[in-house]
Motif scaffolding. Structure first.
Motif, PDB file in Angstrom:
ATOM      1  N   TYR A  99      -3.864  -5.383 -18.369  1.00 24.37           N
ATOM      2  CA  TYR A  99      -3.586  -4.953 -16.996  1.00 24.37           C
ATOM      3  C   TYR A  99      -4.801  -5.170 -16.115  1.00 24.37           C
ATOM      4  CZ  TYR A  99       0.525  -2.684 -18.898  1.00 24.37           C
ATOM      5  OH  TYR A  99       1.722  -2.447 -19.525  1.00 24.37           O
ATOM      6  N   ASN A 100      -4.595  -5.793 -14.971  1.00 23.19           N
ATOM      7  CA  ASN A 100      -5.654  -5.977 -13.989  1.00 23.19           C
ATOM      8  C   ASN A 100      -5.313  -5.102 -12.789  1.00 23.19           C
ATOM      9  OD1 ASN A 100      -7.801  -6.872 -12.503  1.00 23.19           O
ATOM     10  ND2 ASN A 100      -6.952  -8.888 -12.095  1.00 23.19           N
ATOM     11  N   VAL A 101      -6.141  -4.106 -12.527  1.00 23.61           N
ATOM     12  CA  VAL A 101      -5.913  -3.149 -11.447  1.00 23.61           C
ATOM     13  C   VAL A 101      -6.829  -3.517 -10.285  1.00 23.61           C
ATOM     14  CG1 VAL A 101      -5.946  -0.708 -10.819  1.00 23.61           C
ATOM     15  CG2 VAL A 101      -5.397  -1.379 -13.167  1.00 23.61           C
ATOM     16  N   ILE A 102      -6.222  -3.734  -9.107  1.00 21.49           N
ATOM     17  CA  ILE A 102      -6.978  -4.169  -7.940  1.00 21.49           C
ATOM     18  C   ILE A 102      -6.846  -3.134  -6.824  1.00 21.49           C
ATOM     19  CG2 ILE A 102      -7.205  -5.966  -6.177  1.00 21.49           C
ATOM     20  CD1 ILE A 102      -5.909  -7.876  -8.272  1.00 21.49           C
ATOM     21  N   ASP A 103      -7.995  -2.702  -6.319  1.00 19.45           N
ATOM     22  CA  ASP A 103      -8.044  -1.802  -5.171  1.00 19.45           C
ATOM     23  C   ASP A 103      -8.319  -2.667  -3.941  1.00 19.45           C
ATOM     24  OD1 ASP A 103      -8.578   0.029  -3.185  1.00 19.45           O
ATOM     25  OD2 ASP A 103     -10.130   1.105  -4.306  1.00 19.45           O
ATOM     26  N   PRO A 104      -7.317  -2.878  -3.071  1.00 13.06           N
ATOM     27  CA  PRO A 104      -7.514  -3.773  -1.935  1.00 13.06           C
ATOM     28  C   PRO A 104      -8.176  -3.134  -0.714  1.00 13.06           C
ATOM     29  CG  PRO A 104      -5.250  -3.042  -1.976  1.00 13.06           C
ATOM     30  CD  PRO A 104      -5.926  -2.444  -3.193  1.00 13.06           C
TER      31      PRO A 104
ATOM     32  N   ALA B 283       2.579  -2.680   3.337  1.00 14.39           N
ATOM     33  CA  ALA B 283       1.678  -1.984   4.247  1.00 14.39           C
ATOM     34  C   ALA B 283       2.417  -1.203   5.315  1.00 14.39           C
ATOM     35  CB  ALA B 283       0.740  -2.981   4.913  1.00 14.39           C
ATOM     36  N   THR B 284       1.842  -0.061   5.646  1.00 11.00           N
ATOM     37  CA  THR B 284       2.213   0.680   6.841  1.00 11.00           C
ATOM     38  C   THR B 284       1.126   0.370   7.847  1.00 11.00           C
ATOM     39  OG1 THR B 284       3.265   2.446   5.577  1.00 11.00           O
ATOM     40  CG2 THR B 284       2.563   2.976   7.821  1.00 11.00           C
ATOM     41  N   LEU B 285       1.533  -0.093   9.024  1.00 13.41           N
ATOM     42  CA  LEU B 285       0.570  -0.489  10.039  1.00 13.41           C
ATOM     43  C   LEU B 285       0.308   0.668  10.984  1.00 13.41           C
ATOM     44  CD1 LEU B 285       1.987  -4.029  10.845  1.00 13.41           C
ATOM     45  CD2 LEU B 285       0.335  -3.372   9.089  1.00 13.41           C
TER      46      LEU B 285
ATOM     47  N   LEU C  54      -2.738   3.788  -1.291  1.00 10.37           N
ATOM     48  CA  LEU C  54      -1.985   4.859  -1.940  1.00 10.37           C
ATOM     49  C   LEU C  54      -1.681   4.517  -3.389  1.00 10.37           C
ATOM     50  CD1 LEU C  54       0.456   5.583   1.021  1.00 10.37           C
ATOM     51  CD2 LEU C  54      -1.734   6.678   0.514  1.00 10.37           C
ATOM     52  N   LYS C  55      -1.406   3.230  -3.646  1.00  7.33           N
ATOM     53  CA  LYS C  55      -1.207   2.731  -5.010  1.00  7.33           C
ATOM     54  C   LYS C  55      -1.886   1.380  -5.116  1.00  7.33           C
ATOM     55  CE  LYS C  55       3.025   5.060  -6.292  1.00  7.33           C
ATOM     56  NZ  LYS C  55       4.309   4.941  -6.945  1.00  7.33           N
ATOM     57  N   PRO C  56      -2.554   1.127  -6.249  1.00  8.10           N
ATOM     58  CA  PRO C  56      -3.265  -0.143  -6.403  1.00  8.10           C
ATOM     59  C   PRO C  56      -2.305  -1.291  -6.735  1.00  8.10           C
ATOM     60  CG  PRO C  56      -3.411   1.090  -8.429  1.00  8.10           C
ATOM     61  CD  PRO C  56      -2.686   1.980  -7.430  1.00  8.10           C
ATOM     62  N   ILE C  57      -2.807  -2.499  -6.611  1.00  9.57           N
ATOM     63  CA  ILE C  57      -2.084  -3.685  -7.058  1.00  9.57           C
ATOM     64  C   ILE C  57      -2.300  -3.782  -8.564  1.00  9.57           C
ATOM     65  CG2 ILE C  57      -1.927  -6.200  -6.892  1.00  9.57           C
ATOM     66  CD1 ILE C  57      -3.344  -5.856  -4.098  1.00  9.57           C
TER      67      ILE C  57
ATOM     68  N   GLY D 288       0.665  -3.196  -4.210  1.00  5.46           N
ATOM     69  CA  GLY D 288      -0.154  -2.136  -3.659  1.00  5.46           C
ATOM     70  C   GLY D 288       0.542  -1.510  -2.456  1.00  5.46           C
ATOM     71  N   ILE D 289       0.433  -0.219  -2.327  1.00  2.00           N
ATOM     72  CA  ILE D 289       0.965   0.513  -1.168  1.00  2.00           C
ATOM     73  C   ILE D 289      -0.253   0.914  -0.341  1.00  2.00           C
ATOM     74  CG2 ILE D 289       2.372   2.446  -0.371  1.00  2.00           C
ATOM     75  CD1 ILE D 289       3.909   0.467  -2.159  1.00  2.00           C
ATOM     76  N   VAL D 290      -0.327   0.379   0.895  1.00  2.00           N
ATOM     77  CA  VAL D 290      -1.553   0.537   1.679  1.00  2.00           C
ATOM     78  C   VAL D 290      -1.253   0.914   3.136  1.00  2.00           C
ATOM     79  CG1 VAL D 290      -2.719  -1.189   0.259  1.00  2.00           C
ATOM     80  CG2 VAL D 290      -1.666  -1.893   2.414  1.00  2.00           C
ATOM     81  N   ILE D 291      -2.296   1.341   3.819  1.00  2.00           N
ATOM     82  CA  ILE D 291      -2.261   1.554   5.260  1.00  2.00           C
ATOM     83  C   ILE D 291      -3.282   0.607   5.865  1.00  2.00           C
ATOM     84  CG2 ILE D 291      -2.710   3.187   7.146  1.00  2.00           C
ATOM     85  CD1 ILE D 291      -1.796   5.411   5.195  1.00  2.00           C
ATOM     86  N   ALA D 292      -2.838  -0.160   6.865  1.00  2.00           N
ATOM     87  CA  ALA D 292      -3.714  -1.118   7.532  1.00  2.00           C
ATOM     88  C   ALA D 292      -3.883  -0.717   8.989  1.00  2.00           C
ATOM     89  CB  ALA D 292      -3.131  -2.529   7.428  1.00  2.00           C
ATOM     90  N   GLU D 293      -5.107  -0.877   9.485  1.00  2.00           N
ATOM     91  CA  GLU D 293      -5.414  -0.531  10.864  1.00  2.00           C
ATOM     92  C   GLU D 293      -6.112  -1.688  11.550  1.00  2.00           C
ATOM     93  OE1 GLU D 293      -7.510   3.160  11.341  1.00  2.00           O
ATOM     94  OE2 GLU D 293      -6.437   4.083   9.686  1.00  2.00           O
ATOM     95  N   GLY D 294      -5.876  -1.819  12.866  1.00  2.00           N
ATOM     96  CA  GLY D 294      -6.570  -2.831  13.654  1.00  2.00           C
ATOM     97  C   GLY D 294      -7.978  -2.389  13.969  1.00  2.00           C
ATOM     98  N   GLU D 295      -8.802  -3.340  14.341  1.00  2.00           N
ATOM     99  CA  GLU D 295     -10.182  -3.030  14.710  1.00  2.00           C
ATOM    100  C   GLU D 295     -10.207  -2.188  15.972  1.00  2.00           C
ATOM    101  OE1 GLU D 295     -12.165  -6.760  15.116  1.00  2.00           O
ATOM    102  OE2 GLU D 295     -12.345  -7.028  12.968  1.00  2.00           O
ATOM    103  N   GLN D 296     -11.068  -1.203  15.995  1.00  2.00           N
ATOM    104  CA  GLN D 296     -11.233  -0.361  17.178  1.00  2.00           C
ATOM    105  C   GLN D 296     -12.163  -1.072  18.157  1.00  2.00           C
ATOM    106  OE1 GLN D 296      -9.511   2.437  17.575  1.00  2.00           O
ATOM    107  NE2 GLN D 296      -8.588   2.146  15.569  1.00  2.00           N
ATOM    108  N   LYS D 297     -11.773  -1.120  19.422  1.00  6.18           N
ATOM    109  CA  LYS D 297     -12.601  -1.801  20.431  1.00  6.18           C
ATOM    110  C   LYS D 297     -13.197  -0.804  21.400  1.00  6.18           C
ATOM    111  CE  LYS D 297     -10.239  -6.120  20.064  1.00  6.18           C
ATOM    112  NZ  LYS D 297      -9.591  -7.212  20.684  1.00  6.18           N
TER     113      LYS D 297
END
Length: 102
Positions: free
Chosen positions: A39-44, A58-60, A74-77, A93-102
């Motif tokens: 098993y290869n576990v990846i934290d993105p 992803a939840t944006l 929330l869960k790794p790949i 992977g179950i993740v949350i992605a955010e845009g860059e803050q300006k």
């Protein structure tokens, strides 16, 4: 095995959120054992988010924009070795992605 990997990952995340690094060596050893079992576990976390990523769901946060990064996992790949062939994706992977803050 996937459930065990997810539980270990969640425990590690909770300790990291508290700033507790006392068990880091133990987690490295556990992940090494997962690898020996195939098993290869990846934290993105911190990775750039692209709509074309097929190994994550992803939840944006704040909507789709350029320069999005994965800020929370929330869960790794998880990939599993497939008898010398291409590794098999066994969990996105179950993740949350955010845009860059300006």
């Amino acid at each position: 095995m996937i459930a065990i990997i997810n539980q270990v990952f969640e425990i590690q995340q909770k300790l990291q959120q508290r700033g507790d690094t006392i068990a880091d060596r133990n987690f490295k050893r556990i992940y090494h054992e997962f690898e020996t079992l195939g098993y290869n576990v990846i934290d993105p976390a911190g990775r750039d988010y692209k709509e074309t990523d097929t190994d994550i769901e992803a939840t944006l946060s704040g909507g789709l924009s350029t320069g999005m990064k994965i800020t929370r996992v929330l869960k790794p790949i998880i990939y599993q070795a497939d008898s010398g062939l291409q590794p098999l994706l066994v969990q996105k992977g179950i993740v949350i992605a955010e845009g860059e803050q300006k």
